[in-house]
Design a protein around this motif. Structure first.
Motif, PDB file in Angstrom:
ATOM      1  N   UNK A 179       0.821  -1.196   0.000  1.00  0.00           N
ATOM      2  CA  UNK A 179       0.000   0.000   0.000  1.00  0.00           C
ATOM      3  C   UNK A 179       0.860   1.253   0.000  1.00  0.00           C
ATOM      4  N   UNK A 180       0.420   2.249  -0.772  1.00  0.00           N
ATOM      5  CA  UNK A 180       1.134   3.513  -0.880  1.00  0.00           C
ATOM      6  C   UNK A 180       0.164   4.672  -0.694  1.00  0.00           C
ATOM      7  N   UNK A 181       0.626   5.719  -0.011  1.00  0.00           N
ATOM      8  CA  UNK A 181      -0.159   6.947   0.109  1.00  0.00           C
ATOM      9  C   UNK A 181      -0.129   7.653  -1.247  1.00  0.00           C
ATOM     10  N   UNK A 182      -1.278   8.018  -1.829  1.00  0.00           N
ATOM     11  CA  UNK A 182      -1.300   8.629  -3.162  1.00  0.00           C
ATOM     12  C   UNK A 182      -0.503   9.930  -3.217  1.00  0.00           C
ATOM     13  N   UNK A 183       0.106  10.200  -4.364  1.00  0.00           N
ATOM     14  CA  UNK A 183       0.977  11.360  -4.501  1.00  0.00           C
ATOM     15  C   UNK A 183       0.229  12.675  -4.311  1.00  0.00           C
ATOM     16  N   UNK A 184      -1.058  12.725  -4.671  1.00  0.00           N
ATOM     17  CA  UNK A 184      -1.806  13.966  -4.450  1.00  0.00           C
ATOM     18  C   UNK A 184      -1.943  14.276  -2.968  1.00  0.00           C
ATOM     19  N   UNK A 185      -2.117  13.240  -2.153  1.00  0.00           N
ATOM     20  CA  UNK A 185      -2.138  13.433  -0.704  1.00  0.00           C
ATOM     21  C   UNK A 185      -0.766  13.860  -0.202  1.00  0.00           C
ATOM     22  N   UNK A 186       0.287  13.224  -0.719  1.00  0.00           N
ATOM     23  CA  UNK A 186       1.654  13.562  -0.318  1.00  0.00           C
ATOM     24  C   UNK A 186       1.950  15.021  -0.618  1.00  0.00           C
TER      25      UNK A 186
END
Length: 511
Positions: free
Chosen positions: A284-291
């Protein structure tokens, strides 16, 4: 999820591959690992190539993606005093034993006893606690990583792909999304390019770049398995909207990059779903837009600005739709309760409405709703599409903060304290049976950390004076610094579990 004593699926952060992770090494070190060649050929095209000399039977070639990305991914080492390690090492989430994670099921208690029986070392010199990964996002040294990679560190070092090493400082952290922003004093670095994670498609190729088990600049390949994946079982992260993929992610990959076939960042690898703590095909990865939103807020405000809709909800399914006689849709966000004076209430939403669109984007579950809201700040507007009595309607919502206003949350940040302060909501006060208090957040190097104060601690009084806002803390701080009395903050407060604690914060060298 079915659980039994013999087989329990657990969510684990793709955590620190440090001294414990390499338990078979007699010295328990991670420094003596393979370092890739410093000679990296420039790539002018990063798209996956097929049918090249490196490809077999038209399998894709990811060499261009790897060459473009590895110089933007770093290794991060977390050092803490022996006492700090003993105090903090077990704070990875309810029910998850890091010794079980590192040494295998059934061996946690034995390894813990062995560590406790080891001769105590000097508390003055931080010891290597573990390592993770990070992603360079600016040429002047800003790096994004996971909060659990830097949490509890007395010292952080960053190693670039060319093997150069820097000390790092924490700019800000956000435990809710398990993200952190750190900074090194360097120039002319190679920052990664952000992609729009909304454009990611299920089934497309992805590449994970990080430092599993301390092996620097490791590249693995997979495909996007799902988007907007909600994980209610996640004990270490408040985010419920992940990109799921099957590129291999192991301890030490935490904070590393997930990129598309153009070498652009689509997510920060954060955790895996596994029986053993090691890769099992679900990452699982935190989406780049959230980052991008979180790091921008941490840079500008010191704390993350969160848009609050003001509803309690359930994810609609066929059975619930039948129960509530909803025929227009079988999926979406069923509004179970609307908060008084909240954004949804003011926009006209009611209990029983089913939200199915957010600014034109379809919303099927809570993860997809949060993914859209993660982009917004208090005061931002959005158009919601919803069904009421099986008729489609729209409403424009002006989002608020968790204090019920549209103002940007102020982060009262006194440099010497190394902490920030947020007002408590009425609900938080009621839950803890207190009439006043302020929450500590963003603890980094400074007076609070030295005194042992941690994120989430709620201060009720300072020097016997009640505090109820960040302004109160600042006023008392100024009074102490301008008085002839001892420069000490005597703090009383409670933990999130309601336990009363006391701290003495020495301000004598902050003058």
């Amino acid at each position: 999820m079915n659980k039994s004593k013999s087989s329990v699926l657990t969510l684990v952060v793709a955590a620190l591959a440090g001294t414990a992770a390499i338990g078979a090494n007699a010295q328990g070190r991670v420094a003596d690992v393979y370092i890739p060649s410093q000679q990296q050929q420039a790539s002018t095209q990063y798209m996956v190539k097929t049918g090249s000399s490196r490809s077999m039977a038209n399998y894709p070639d990811f060499t261009g993606v790897a060459e473009h990305t590895i110089n933007s991914v770093v290794s991060i080492k977390n050092y803490a005093s022996v006492r700090q390690q003993q105090n903090n090492f077990f704070q990875f989430g309810d029910g998850w034993d890091p010794f079980e994670f590192f040494f295998g099921p059934g061996n946690g208690q034995q390894q813990r006893k062995q560590q406790q029986q080891q001769p105590k070392k000097s508390d003055s010199k931080p010891q290597l606690r573990g390592s993770g990964s990070g992603v360079i996002i600016s040429a002047d040294g800003y790096i994004v990583t996971n909060n659990h990679v830097v949490d509890g560190a007395d010292k952080l070092t960053v190693t670039l792909n060319d093997n150069s090493e820097y000390n790092a400082r924490v700019i800000g952290t956000d435990p809710n999304t398990d993200l952190a922003l750190i900074k090194i004093n360097a120039k002319n670095l190679q920052p990664i390019t952000f992609a729009n994670s909304d454009d990611v498609k299920v089934g497309e190729w992805c590449v994970a770049v990080g430092n599993p088990f301390g092996f620097n600049s490791s590249v693995t390949v997979g495909v996007i398995s799902a988007k907007g994946r909600g994980l209610n079982e996640s004990a270490n992260s408040g985010i419920k909207s992940f990109i799921q993929h099957d590129a291999a992610v192991n301890p030490g990959n935490s904070g590393g990059a997930l990129v598309n076939t153009d070498g652009e960042l689509i997510g920060i690898n954060t955790m895996i779903y596994s029986q053993t703590g090691n890769y099992a095909g679900i990452s699982f990865a935190v989406p780049s837009n959230t980052v991008r939103k979180v790091e921008a807020d941490l840079r500008q405000y010191g704390t993350v600005q969160r848009a609050v809709l003001g509803i309690s909800y359930q994810e609609l399914d066929a059975d619930m739709a039948k129960e509530h006689k909803i025929t227009a849709t079988n999926e979406g966000i069923y509004v179970a309760k609307v908060t008084d004076r909240g954004a949804a209430k003011e926009a006209g939403l009611q209990e029983g409405d089913v939200i199915v669109k957010f600014n034109g984007t379809s919303i099927k579950n809570g993860g997809e709703l949060q993914e859209q809201m993660n982009k917004l700040r208090p005061g931002d507007k959005a158009t919601l599409g919803f069904y009421r009595d099986n008729k489609y309607k729209t409403a424009q919502v002006t989002f608020k903060n968790d204090q019920g206003t549209t103002k940007i949350t102020k982060n009262s940040d006194f440099a010497s304290l190394g902490a920030s302060f947020l007002n408590l909501t009425s609900k938080e006060k009621d839950d803890l049976s207190i009439s006043n208090g302020v929450k500590v957040t963003g603890v980094r190097e400074g007076k609070f950390k030295a005194a042992g104060v941690r994120d989430g601690f709620i201060i009720t009084t300072i020097n016997d004076e009640p505090v109820n806002s960040s302004d109160d803390v600042e006023t008392i701080y100024d009074q102490i610094m301008h008085s002839n009395a001892d420069k000490v903050m005597y703090i009383k407060g409670i933990t999130a579990t309601g336990k009363t604690k006391y701290y003495a914060v020495d301000l004598s060298d902050a003058e």
